[in-house]
Motif scaffolding. Sequence first.
Motif, PDB file in Angstrom:
ATOM      1  N   ARG A  35       0.864  -1.187   0.000  1.00  0.00           N
ATOM      2  CA  ARG A  35       0.000   0.000   0.000  1.00  0.00           C
ATOM      3  C   ARG A  35       0.896   1.232   0.000  1.00  0.00           C
ATOM      4  N   LEU A  37       0.621   5.206   0.138  1.00  0.00           N
ATOM      5  CA  LEU A  37      -0.407   6.170   0.517  1.00  0.00           C
ATOM      6  C   LEU A  37      -0.143   7.564  -0.043  1.00  0.00           C
ATOM      7  N   VAL A  56       3.880  -1.272   3.665  1.00  0.00           N
ATOM      8  CA  VAL A  56       3.093  -0.035   3.625  1.00  0.00           C
ATOM      9  C   VAL A  56       4.053   1.148   3.647  1.00  0.00           C
ATOM     10  N   LEU A  58       3.810   5.040   4.037  1.00  0.00           N
ATOM     11  CA  LEU A  58       2.811   6.011   4.492  1.00  0.00           C
ATOM     12  C   LEU A  58       2.997   7.393   3.867  1.00  0.00           C
ATOM     13  N   GLU A  59       2.125   8.299   4.242  1.00  0.00           N
ATOM     14  CA  GLU A  59       2.032   9.614   3.618  1.00  0.00           C
ATOM     15  C   GLU A  59       3.359  10.366   3.619  1.00  0.00           C
ATOM     16  N   MET A  78       7.002  -1.471   7.337  1.00  0.00           N
ATOM     17  CA  MET A  78       6.292  -0.198   7.482  1.00  0.00           C
ATOM     18  C   MET A  78       7.305   0.924   7.317  1.00  0.00           C
ATOM     19  N   GLY A  80       7.223   4.895   7.667  1.00  0.00           N
ATOM     20  CA  GLY A  80       6.341   5.890   8.260  1.00  0.00           C
ATOM     21  C   GLY A  80       6.237   7.183   7.479  1.00  0.00           C
ATOM     22  N   PRO A  81       5.297   8.043   7.882  1.00  0.00           N
ATOM     23  CA  PRO A  81       5.112   9.329   7.229  1.00  0.00           C
ATOM     24  C   PRO A  81       6.400  10.159   7.290  1.00  0.00           C
ATOM     25  N   THR A  98       8.198   7.535  11.563  1.00  0.00           N
ATOM     26  CA  THR A  98       7.978   8.895  11.097  1.00  0.00           C
ATOM     27  C   THR A  98       9.269   9.708  11.142  1.00  0.00           C
TER      28      THR A  98
END
Length: 197
Positions: A35, A37, A56, A58-59, A78, A80-81, A98
């Motif tokens: 994913r 994002l 994933v 992220l943003e 993962m 992170g943003p 993040t």
Amino acid sequence: MLVRHRGSEPRISPEATVAPGAVISGDVRVEAGARILHGAVLTAEDGEVRVGTNSVILEHALVRGRAGHPALIGDGVMIGPHAHVNGAKIGDGAFVATGASVFPGAVVGEGAEVRINAVVQVNTTLEPGTVVPIGWIAVGTPAQLFSPDRHDEIWAVQQALDFPGTVYGVDRSTGMAEIMQRQSAFYAAHDADEILD
């Protein structure tokens, strides 16, 4: 947005998700269940990017592949943003939090954690399961972990890792004007990009 860059097109599994507003540019492969994002950028700048199954991004994260240093994101990872993974290998099940930064030539082992705003320097290897605490810096192979207030100790290890040579292909004495002239010429390749979708 999917972009043909340097003659290569992204390859996205039909079982993956790329959110509107994400940018996937060049030789990028996104596997099933991954994913990507909103606002994330995956860009193959003369080196491939691969995102494994069920990972994933992220943003507003940036994942960049570069010549000699592909960005290889394992399975179940993962990112992170606002994280930055530049020419690094991220092992299966790892977590890059993040604002964390992982630089070219770095390897983050399986199940390792690079916590909020932490840094993994160029040519550094984190063993599987290693945790880099919030805001700390990992340097060397095997990685040594330092709090950010230990600059002199970080520099003692980091200097031998050759950041300018690894990232820009120049020696330490090269001035910023020359480095930026080279970078400007390199990124001019985006002038020929073609939006696919």
